[in-house]
Design an enzyme around this catalytic site. Structure first.
Site, short mmCIF file in Angstrom:
data_model
loop_
_atom_site.label_atom_id
_atom_site.label_comp_id
_atom_site.label_asym_id
_atom_site.label_seq_id
_atom_site.Cartn_x
_atom_site.Cartn_y
_atom_site.Cartn_z
N GLY A 1 -9.02 5.62 2.13
CA GLY A 1 -9.62 6.42 3.20
C GLY A 1 -11.10 6.14 3.36
O GLY A 1 -11.90 7.05 3.55
N SER B 1 -12.70 4.32 5.76
CA SER B 1 -13.22 3.93 7.08
C SER B 1 -14.39 4.80 7.52
O SER B 1 -14.48 5.98 7.18
CB SER B 1 -12.11 4.00 8.13
OG SER B 1 -11.27 2.87 8.03
N ASP C 1 0.86 -1.19 0.00
CA ASP C 1 0.00 0.00 0.00
C ASP C 1 0.90 1.25 0.00
O ASP C 1 1.84 1.35 0.79
CB ASP C 1 -0.85 -0.05 1.29
CG ASP C 1 -1.98 0.95 1.31
OD1 ASP C 1 -2.45 1.35 0.23
OD2 ASP C 1 -2.41 1.32 2.43
O1 G3H Z 1 -2.89 4.40 4.10
C1 G3H Z 1 -2.17 4.34 5.06
C2 G3H Z 1 -2.52 3.70 6.35
O2 G3H Z 1 -3.86 3.90 6.71
C3 G3H Z 1 -1.64 4.14 7.48
O3 G3H Z 1 -0.32 4.02 7.14
O4 G3H Z 1 0.79 2.03 8.14
O5 G3H Z 1 2.06 4.10 7.53
O6 G3H Z 1 0.51 4.09 9.52
P1 G3H Z 1 0.82 3.55 8.17
P1 13P Z 2 -8.65 4.59 6.36
O1 13P Z 2 -7.70 5.42 7.16
O2 13P Z 2 -9.91 5.33 6.07
O3 13P Z 2 -8.91 3.26 6.94
O4 13P Z 2 -7.95 4.35 4.92
C1 13P Z 2 -6.98 3.37 4.75
C2 13P Z 2 -6.30 3.44 3.44
O5 13P Z 2 -6.70 4.12 2.52
C3 13P Z 2 -5.09 2.64 3.28
O6 13P Z 2 -4.47 2.82 2.06
ZN ZN Z 3 -4.49 4.80 1.30
#
Ligand code: G3H
Ligand code: 13P
Ligand code: ZN
Length: 316
Positions: A216, A218, A84
């Site tokens: 995003g 959630s 991701d």
């Molecule tokens: O899209 C990104 C995740 O929601 C959060 O990223 O694993 O770097 O905290 P992270």
């Molecule tokens: P949320 O923060 O809304 O769960 O989104 C996660 C996301 O887009 C990870 O790539």
């Molecule tokens: Zn994302």
């Protein structure tokens, strides 16, 4: 590619054919991975597992590969492992070489031409290994970026640019910006409005069988956040997307829905509650046990919301 995984594009093709979407859940540790896999296997629906570079730094790439290999062994549903928000071709190559079945190259904050050049490079690398690639165009807005939602329309994905980006890069799927944002603060005291007309326009240009991705996504369920706050957290003014808006986005052409915050909130609610209810217990497994149970309920709810098999979407 790890045995037992499929390229994310296989799952995405199934979603476009069946006019539905797949949940892509981020995991941060072994327990979260176990819950996601067990729940998807229970409901017999495809799933995309994803990790960010910060999770790779936290767990270690070798551990991720070993855990996912064990998790998908003998599981009879399509599962992809996806990077991701890969920030450059280097991290994408590391994941492809390690056995991921999908990577995202996120150069959405760079100029269009640089985004195209870098995406093309990753697509070339990935194709040789049969790995799928997701790209991104536009900027996800929200409090975390210090951008007000109302003044953010110019940051949303431009439909013509989306078409040109896909044509030039041959990327397998595209993450678009239509009003959502990462993390628990997505709107200013009210859920953000998704620009569904823009989504419809993009889908019209790229075609019904081209997979689009919503980041995003959630909901930031208040009851779970309340549990966190009751047991010591201090997170106020949080706000996510409405479930019905996520559903509408799928109707208008979204095929992959990214969820991280909602399962983090559920997991943390479980840990906080368990610590509070079992103050004398040093049994890590007990505390994580309740966290897993609470997370499972959210994973089930999300899969049921997002992956609709009412159109006869059998897995063949
Ligand atoms: O899209 C990104 C995740 O929601 C959060 O990223 O694993 O770097 O905290 P992270
Ligand atoms: P949320 O923060 O809304 O769960 O989104 C996660 C996301 O887009 C990870 O790539
Ligand atoms: Zn994302």
């Amino acid at each position: 590619m790890i045995d037992g995984l499929v390229p994310a594009l296989d799952i995405l093709r199934w979603t476009t054919k069946n006019e539905t979407a797949v949940c892509a859940f981020n995991f941060s540790n072994m327990e979260m991975l176990q819950v996601i896999i067990a729940t998807a296997a229970e409901v017999k629906l495809p799933i995309i597992l994803q990790v960010t570079e910060s999770t790779i730094n936290y767990i270690g790439l070798d551990y991720i590969i070993a855990m996912v290999s064990a998790a998908v062994k003998d599981i009879d549903i399509p599962i992809a492992l996806h990077l991701d928000h890969g920030k450059d071709s280097h991290i994408c190559k590391r994941c492809i070489d390690a056995g991921f079945s999908s990577v995202m190259i996120d150069k959405s904050s760079a100029r269009f031409t640089e985004n195209v050049t870098c995406t093309k490079e990753v697509v070339e690398l990935a194709k040789k290994a049969g790995v799928s690639v997701e790209g991104e165009l536009g900027t996800l807005t929200g409090r975390e970026d210090d951008v007000s939602i109302s003044g953010a329309a110019e940051l949303f994905t431009d439909p013509d640019q989306a078409y040109r980006y896909i044509e030039s890069t041959k990327v397998d799927s595209l993450a678009i910006a239509i009003g959502s944002s990462h993390g628990p603060f997505k709107g200013q005291n009210a859920p953000p409005k998704l620009d569904l007309n823009r989504l419809r326009e993009i889908k019209c240009l790229v075609g019904p069988f081209y997979p689009l991705v919503l980041h995003g996504a959630s909901a930031v369920y208040p009851d779970l956040l309340d549990i966190c706050n009751r047991y010591g957290a201090d997170i106020h003014g949080a706000c996510g997307l409405k479930d019905e808006d996520v559903k509408a986005s799928i109707k208008f052409g979204i095929n992959k829905v990214n969820v991280d915050t909602d399962i983090r909130v559920a997991f943390m609610a479980g840990i906080r509650r368990s610590l509070n209810e079992n103050p004398n217990s040093l049994d890590v497994r007990k505390h994580f046990g309740l966290a897993k149970e609470m997370m499972r309920d959210v994973v089930i709810k999300k899969i049921k919301l997002i992956t609709n098999t009412a159109n006869g979407g059998s897995l063949d």
